[in-house]
Design a protein around this motif. Structure first.
Motif, short mmCIF file in Angstrom:
data_model
loop_
_atom_site.label_atom_id
_atom_site.label_comp_id
_atom_site.label_asym_id
_atom_site.label_seq_id
_atom_site.Cartn_x
_atom_site.Cartn_y
_atom_site.Cartn_z
N VAL A 4 0.85 -1.18 0.00
CA VAL A 4 0.00 0.00 0.00
C VAL A 4 0.89 1.24 0.00
N VAL A 5 0.55 2.21 -0.85
CA VAL A 5 1.32 3.45 -0.93
C VAL A 5 0.92 4.37 0.21
N THR A 6 1.87 4.75 1.07
CA THR A 6 1.57 5.68 2.17
C THR A 6 2.55 6.84 2.21
N GLY A 7 3.67 6.75 1.49
CA GLY A 7 4.65 7.82 1.50
C GLY A 7 4.35 8.88 0.45
N LEU A 8 5.38 9.60 0.03
CA LEU A 8 5.24 10.67 -0.96
C LEU A 8 6.21 10.40 -2.11
N LEU A 39 14.30 8.29 0.16
CA LEU A 39 14.97 7.43 -0.80
C LEU A 39 15.20 8.27 -2.04
N ARG A 40 16.47 8.55 -2.33
CA ARG A 40 16.81 9.27 -3.57
C ARG A 40 17.28 8.23 -4.57
N THR A 41 16.64 8.18 -5.72
CA THR A 41 16.92 7.12 -6.68
C THR A 41 16.79 7.65 -8.09
N ARG A 42 16.96 6.78 -9.06
CA ARG A 42 16.93 7.22 -10.46
C ARG A 42 16.51 6.08 -11.37
N GLU A 43 16.10 6.47 -12.56
CA GLU A 43 15.85 5.51 -13.64
C GLU A 43 16.58 5.99 -14.89
N PRO A 44 17.23 5.07 -15.59
CA PRO A 44 17.48 3.69 -15.19
C PRO A 44 18.63 3.62 -14.20
N GLY A 45 18.70 2.50 -13.49
CA GLY A 45 19.85 2.24 -12.63
C GLY A 45 19.61 2.31 -11.15
N GLY A 46 18.36 2.28 -10.71
CA GLY A 46 18.07 2.39 -9.29
C GLY A 46 18.11 1.08 -8.52
N THR A 47 18.39 -0.02 -9.22
CA THR A 47 18.50 -1.34 -8.60
C THR A 47 19.70 -2.05 -9.23
N THR A 83 10.70 -3.31 -6.48
CA THR A 83 11.66 -3.70 -5.45
C THR A 83 12.26 -2.54 -4.65
N ALA A 84 12.10 -1.31 -5.14
CA ALA A 84 12.68 -0.17 -4.43
C ALA A 84 11.64 0.89 -4.05
N VAL A 85 10.87 1.34 -5.03
CA VAL A 85 9.98 2.49 -4.79
C VAL A 85 8.77 2.11 -3.95
N ARG A 86 8.04 1.07 -4.34
CA ARG A 86 6.85 0.71 -3.57
C ARG A 86 7.18 0.33 -2.12
N PRO A 87 8.24 -0.45 -1.88
CA PRO A 87 8.58 -0.73 -0.48
C PRO A 87 8.89 0.53 0.33
N ALA A 88 9.59 1.48 -0.27
CA ALA A 88 9.90 2.73 0.43
C ALA A 88 8.64 3.52 0.73
N LEU A 89 7.73 3.60 -0.23
CA LEU A 89 6.48 4.32 -0.01
C LEU A 89 5.64 3.63 1.07
N ALA A 90 5.67 2.31 1.07
CA ALA A 90 4.92 1.56 2.09
C ALA A 90 5.46 1.82 3.49
#
Length: 209
Positions: A4-8, A39-47, A83-90
């Motif tokens: 579930v998305v709860t972050g920003l 979580l500061r990340t990027r596409e492509p290359g965030g995993t 694997t990165a964004v949704r877990p962080a938002l959760a």
């Protein structure tokens, strides 16, 4: 079950040389100083998988067809979001991401002339429909942006090395996306001083926190 998305979720978009990296870092610093987990990340290359895909799409010396390029970006996006964004938002974190699906629409849809609607649908499928609460578009004339890149004396990747017409189409596509979704986009003149741009961004983000 999908998290579930709860972050920003905040994405930073714009042409090459528009200052995305600088503004992403300034925003990250400001949020962390305020006690937020970012979580500061990027596409492509965030995993780890994305790092391999990034090497192919941006630095492969052989030919990569436009459709293969679009599919590689979509593959990176599917892995990254799952694997990165949704877990962080959760976990309730703020995600600040350099490039997302709007870049695919602009670069592959318009720049490669593959069709904006098709690329958007592919990207949304890969991301299971996830859209950011805010997309910051750093808008800059493509010739000015190229001058910045030249001044840095960096080796251009496959997209940065494209001709001016390509980057003109990309910029026009970004502005068209922003005009179509004004509630999601914040368009900032990337020719402004760095501190002024950061202040405009902080004001908009503060309203979302």
């Amino acid at each position: 079950m999908r998290a579930v998305v709860t972050g920003l979720f905040i994405t930073v978009e714009g042409g090459d040389g528009s200052g995305k990296t600088t503004q992403s870092q300034l925003l990250t610093d400001w949020l962390e100083q305020g006690g937020r987990t970012v979580l500061r990340t990027r596409e492509p290359g965030g995993t780890p998988v994305g790092v391999l895909i990034r090497e192919i799409v941006l630095h492969h010396r052989g030919e990569v067809s436009p459709r293969a390029e679009a599919l590689l970006y979509a593959a990176d996006r599917a892995q990254h979001i799952a694997t990165a964004v949704r877990p962080a938002l959760a976990r309730g974190e703020v995600v600040i991401q350099d490039r997302y699906l709007d870049s695919s629409v602009a670069y592959q849809g318009a720049g490669r002339v593959l069709g904006a609607d098709e690329i958007r649908e592919l990207s949304l499928w890969a991301a299971e429909g996830l859209l950011p609460e805010l997309t910051i578009l750093l808008d800059l004339d493509e010739d000015v942006a190229r001058g910045r890149l030249d001044a840095d004396n960096k080796r251009f990747d496959r997209l940065e090395a494209e001709k001016s017409d390509f980057h003109r189409r990309v910029r026009a596509a970004f502005l068209g996306l922003a005009a179509a979704e004004p509630e999601r986009f914040l368009v900032v003149d990337a020719a402004l001083p760095v501190a002024e741009i950061a202040a405009v961004i902080r004001e908009r983000v503060a309203a979302l926190l």
